[in-house]
Design a protein around this motif. Structure first.
Motif, mmCIF file in Angstrom:
data_model
loop_
_atom_site.group_PDB
_atom_site.id
_atom_site.type_symbol
_atom_site.label_atom_id
_atom_site.label_comp_id
_atom_site.label_asym_id
_atom_site.label_seq_id
_atom_site.Cartn_x
_atom_site.Cartn_y
_atom_site.Cartn_z
ATOM 1 N N VAL A 99 0.841 -1.202 0.000
ATOM 2 C CA VAL A 99 0.000 0.000 0.000
ATOM 3 C C VAL A 99 0.875 1.251 0.000
ATOM 4 N N LEU A 100 1.924 1.256 0.845
ATOM 5 C CA LEU A 100 2.844 2.401 0.879
ATOM 6 C C LEU A 100 3.567 2.551 -0.460
ATOM 7 N N PHE B 61 -5.739 2.734 2.807
ATOM 8 C CA PHE B 61 -5.937 2.177 4.142
ATOM 9 C C PHE B 61 -7.408 2.269 4.543
ATOM 10 N N LEU B 62 -8.023 3.418 4.259
ATOM 11 C CA LEU B 62 -9.431 3.596 4.604
ATOM 12 C C LEU B 62 -10.288 2.559 3.885
ATOM 13 N N TYR C 34 1.640 3.249 11.756
ATOM 14 C CA TYR C 34 0.989 3.595 13.021
ATOM 15 C C TYR C 34 -0.013 4.728 12.832
ATOM 16 N N ILE C 35 0.353 5.719 12.028
ATOM 17 C CA ILE C 35 -0.557 6.842 11.758
ATOM 18 C C ILE C 35 -1.809 6.348 11.034
ATOM 19 N N PHE C 36 -1.613 5.521 9.995
ATOM 20 C CA PHE C 36 -2.757 5.019 9.234
ATOM 21 C C PHE C 36 -3.597 4.037 10.050
ATOM 22 N N ASP C 37 -3.009 3.476 11.101
ATOM 23 C CA ASP C 37 -3.759 2.583 11.983
ATOM 24 C C ASP C 37 -4.956 3.311 12.604
ATOM 25 N N GLY C 38 -4.853 4.635 12.751
ATOM 26 C CA GLY C 38 -5.959 5.405 13.311
ATOM 27 C C GLY C 38 -7.207 5.391 12.447
#
Length: 398
Positions: free
Chosen positions: A13-14, A38-39, A283-287
């Motif tokens: 994805v990245l 990610f969404l 970690y940021i996209f985990d939100g």
């Protein structure tokens, strides 16, 4: 899902984000693309804990944050912070623009609590979003508790493409000046030269140490030690004043670099920067796992409204102060927009734009010296300091 299936999926994805950014010459930033993917992933087949399954649980992410923010401090210097006083004023003006717009126009469209909860996450990072979310939950406002997290997660979708557009225009203007011999490279933050003009061997405290002993592990050790000192200082100061350890990490990184204990960009020199950035991004996209479709529909109107009104207020105020300080409107707006995402997005977007504008190393050095320092300083001022202070004040209004 197996760990060794989750990990390549997330890295892919990245990678897609990077490919699209490269193909569009950074008009569509990689972080924006990855965030959207990610969404969509969380709305379809991603398990909610996919980032932890892949090997980046919160404990690892926090470790990487300490290392990265301390490392970011080595990209700056005390002299650079002093030289960037215009950037600091513009960044603060942009935040004041958001506050003014939401408390004047926003208050007519949304209730007072919504505006109060929206502002700190909108101008800051995870810490301010968590403060407002917990405050809203304690005040019996569960929807606004979710709203605080979602606005933090979604705000970058407005900031990423706008910043890329502004920086591309600014970078092209700088390139034209450089090619017409109207512009030269500034000394990069952290670059030091001796009296002879030659570069000083880094780190200065260990200048006499044979290079074979300045290993990757020794670089990691010194970086982690400085991060621990920041944490310890924050803990000792807690009974008197609450200071975020991450704020101190950046400050201690600047000091460590200035006294010669750390070299410039030690994570890169220790071959750990790419992995650290990857872990932090995951970690940021985990939100985004908490932003369900039904929840997004419920808060869509205040979400879009607050972001649009806030960004308009930010542009007006940054344009005015930029005009007064003789800073281009593109750079002034880009500096203010760092409030919507902070580090590492400010670093990543700036580097992507520079690489898309020219392949010439000398031209890249010129663009980096003029564009990267103000973006880093602005991200530090807005997200790391001002937003946390605002959250501490605004949570008392709930």
């Amino acid at each position: 899902m197996a760990q060794m299936l989750a990990l390549p999926i997330l890295i892919f994805v990245l990678f897609i984000g990077e490919v699209i950014s490269t193909r569009t010459k950074a008009w569509i930033p990689s972080i924006f693309v990855s965030g959207v993917l990610f969404l969509l992933g969380y709305w379809t087949f991603f398990p909610p804990e996919i980032v932890a399954i892949a090997g980046i649980p919160p404990a690892v992410a926090v470790m990487l944050i300490y290392l990265l923010i301390t490392n970011m401090g080595t990209l700056l210097s005390l002299e650079e912070l002093k030289n960037q006083w215009k950037t600091i004023l513009i960044a603060i003006a942009g935040i004041l623009g958001i506050i003014a717009a939401l408390f004047s126009i926003g208050i007519l469209l949304f209730d007072f609590e919504t505006v109060v909860v929206a502002i700190p996450p909108l101008v800051g990072g995870l810490v301010s979003a968590l403060i407002m979310s917990e405050g809203a939950a304690a005040a019996g406002l569960p929807t606004l508790a979710v709203f605080a997290i979602v606005i933090y997660v979604v705000q970058g979708f407005a900031g990423y493409p706008l910043t890329s557009i502004m920086l591309k225009k600014e970078g092209q203007n700088l390139l034209n000046k450089y090619r017409n011999n109207e512009l030269t490279a500034k000394q990069l933050p952290g670059e030091q030269t001796g009296a002879s003009g030659k570069a000083v061997k880094e780190p200065r405290m260990f200048a006499n140490m044979p290079d074979k002993y300045n290993t990757d592990f020794f670089k990691f050790f010194r970086l982690a030690l400085v991060g621990y000192l920041a944490y310890l200082t924050s803990t000792l100061a807690a009974p008197i004043v609450e200071i975020s350890p991450f704020v101190l990490c950046l400050l201690f990184g600047v000091i460590g670099r200035s006294i010669g204990f750390l070299e410039r960009h030690p994570l890169q020199k220790a071959n750990g920067f790419g992995f650290a950035i990857m872990g932090l991004l995951l970690y940021i996209f985990d939100g985004l796992k908490n932003a369900t479709p039904s929840m997004m529909l419920e808060i869509l109107y205040p979400l879009i409204g607050c972001i649009v009104i806030g960004v308009i207020g930010m542009y007006i105020f940054s344009f005015i102060i930029g005009k007064l300080l003789k800073v281009s409107k593109e750079m002034a707006f880009a500096v203010s927009l760092t409030a919507l995402y902070g580090f590492p997005a400010d670093y990543i977007i700036t580097v992507e734009v520079i690489n898309s504008l020219t392949k010439d190393e000398e031209e890249r050095k010129v663009l980096t010296s003029h564009m990267l320092p103000p973006m880093l300083v602005a991200g530090f001022i807005t997200v790391t300091i001002v937003s946390v202070i605002l959250a501490g004040i605004f949570v008392g209004f709930l």
